[in-house]
Design an enzyme around this catalytic site. Structure first.
Site, mmCIF file in Angstrom:
data_model
loop_
_atom_site.group_PDB
_atom_site.id
_atom_site.type_symbol
_atom_site.label_atom_id
_atom_site.label_comp_id
_atom_site.label_asym_id
_atom_site.label_seq_id
_atom_site.Cartn_x
_atom_site.Cartn_y
_atom_site.Cartn_z
ATOM 1 N N ASN A 102 0.932 -1.084 0.057
ATOM 2 C CA ASN A 102 0.106 -0.168 -0.050
ATOM 3 C C ASN A 102 0.955 1.141 0.033
ATOM 4 O O ASN A 102 0.661 2.191 -0.659
ATOM 5 C CB ASN A 102 -1.002 -0.014 1.149
ATOM 6 C CG ASN A 102 -2.136 -1.073 1.171
ATOM 7 O OD1 ASN A 102 -2.922 -0.680 0.311
ATOM 8 N ND2 ASN A 102 -2.129 -2.186 1.659
ATOM 9 N N GLU A 103 2.000 1.222 0.807
ATOM 10 C CA GLU A 103 2.990 2.196 0.627
ATOM 11 C C GLU A 103 4.341 1.779 0.817
ATOM 12 O O GLU A 103 4.687 0.961 1.565
ATOM 13 C CB GLU A 103 2.798 3.216 1.920
ATOM 14 C CG GLU A 103 1.487 4.410 1.542
ATOM 15 C CD GLU A 103 0.169 3.783 1.701
ATOM 16 O OE1 GLU A 103 -0.871 4.622 1.269
ATOM 17 O OE2 GLU A 103 0.029 2.861 2.624
ATOM 18 N N THR A 104 5.230 2.456 0.088
ATOM 19 C CA THR A 104 6.718 2.362 0.421
ATOM 20 C C THR A 104 7.090 3.733 0.860
ATOM 21 O O THR A 104 6.839 4.781 0.159
ATOM 22 C CB THR A 104 7.211 1.829 -0.861
ATOM 23 O OG1 THR A 104 6.791 0.400 -0.980
ATOM 24 C CG2 THR A 104 9.075 1.807 -0.507
#
Length: 300
Positions: free
Chosen positions: A45-47
């Site tokens: 979903n996020e890095t």
């Protein structure tokens, strides 16, 4: 050369639980396009990308598989746990009080040591903001795979933000939460005021007796993901919502459980302080290292 991406599961002390985040500790020199390509290849979903800052102890940038976002709670937790484990956390001593530069502004972060010596990351968020939802409740229920009666009529449906906008949707209970089948592509047709917002349903019935709230988080279709297992930013919004609409005198921290429907049990602690007529949330949790990924990307 390959980018070194560390996979951390945030808001859980056990690998395979909580919310997976990619962390790049050596992001200086990566272009925007390279960061986006890495986030797309990782697929979480996020890095998060750790960078130097002239205004704070460090800078964090966050990318979904499709675009950059201003703030991400679980990737912040993963990043600070990674910095601690790699001996690169600025400053000395514990609790360690730091500042980070984000797209949502300069935010305070405290790193404490838990009972087993594990790092516990507590991050401040931007003051909570709420905006009215003027859309069709029946249509909202449909895009969640529900019936209109599954939505609570005694609590407001509102857009909320502590750095990212999400639609807070109170529903009847755990059975309703478990039956949800979101039609993500149709979200913008219902969220006419903020078509890029995510949707964050919650209920007051919980699985863990110590929890106050049970949540799920469905991503904006713009992000390229469907469900965020355990969300720090939305949990901060939920904490402010709880004090404003459910129990004004609730003691902090509140405990939000999330991820159980998709096998990613996680818990977020939320502190909310009311001052200057606004709610100021902080969210906290720990994280654990899972593995290292090598992602091909040019550093330019």
């Amino acid at each position: 050369m390959p980018a070194r991406v560390l996979h951390f599961d945030a808001f859980s002390a056990r690998p395979g639980m909580g919310n997976p985040a990619g962390v790049v500790l050596d992001a200086d020199g990566l272009s925007d396009a390279a960061m986006q390509a890495i986030a797309r290849a990782v697929g979480f979903n996020e890095t998060a990308f750790v960078l130097p800052s002239r205004a704070a102890d460090l800078r964090l940038r966050y990318f979904t598989p499709r675009h950059e976002v201003d703030l991400c709670g679980h990737a912040t937790v993963g990043s600070f746990v990674a910095l601690h484990q790699h001996g690169r956390l600025p400053g000395a001593g514990f609790p360690r009080r730091l500042t980070m530069e984000t797209g949502a502004g300069l935010l305070a972060v405290t790193v404490e040591l838990g009972p087993a010596g594990e790092p516990v990351v507590i991050m401040a968020q931007a003051p909570a903001r709420f905006e009215a939802f003027q859309g069709d409740r029946a249509a909202l229920a449909r895009v969640l795979g529900l019936e209109p009666d599954d939505l609570r009529a005694d609590l407001p449906i509102l857009y909320g933000s502590t750095g990212l906008w999400t639609l807070v949707v109170p529903v009847r209970g755990l059975d309703t939460m478990q039956r949800m089948k979101p039609i993500t592509g149709l979200f913008p047709t219902v969220l006419t005021e903020m078509p890029d917002a995510s949707i964050h349903p919650f209920c007051l019935e919980t699985i863990h007796p110590e929890a106050h709230l049970h949540g799920r988080h469905f991503s904006s279709p713009r992000s390229g993901t469907v469900e965020d297992p355990v969300t720090g930013t939305a949990s901060g919004v939920l904490g402010a919502y709880y004090l404003e609409f459910i129990e004004a005198g609730a003691a902090s921290p509140l405990l939000v459980e999330q991820g159980q429907e998709i096998g990613r049990d996680g818990r977020v602690r939320v502190w909310v302080e009311r001052r200057d007529g606004r709610y100021h949330p902080r969210v906290g949790g720990t994280g654990c290292f899972v593995r290292e990924l090598a992602i091909e990307s040019a550093r330019a």
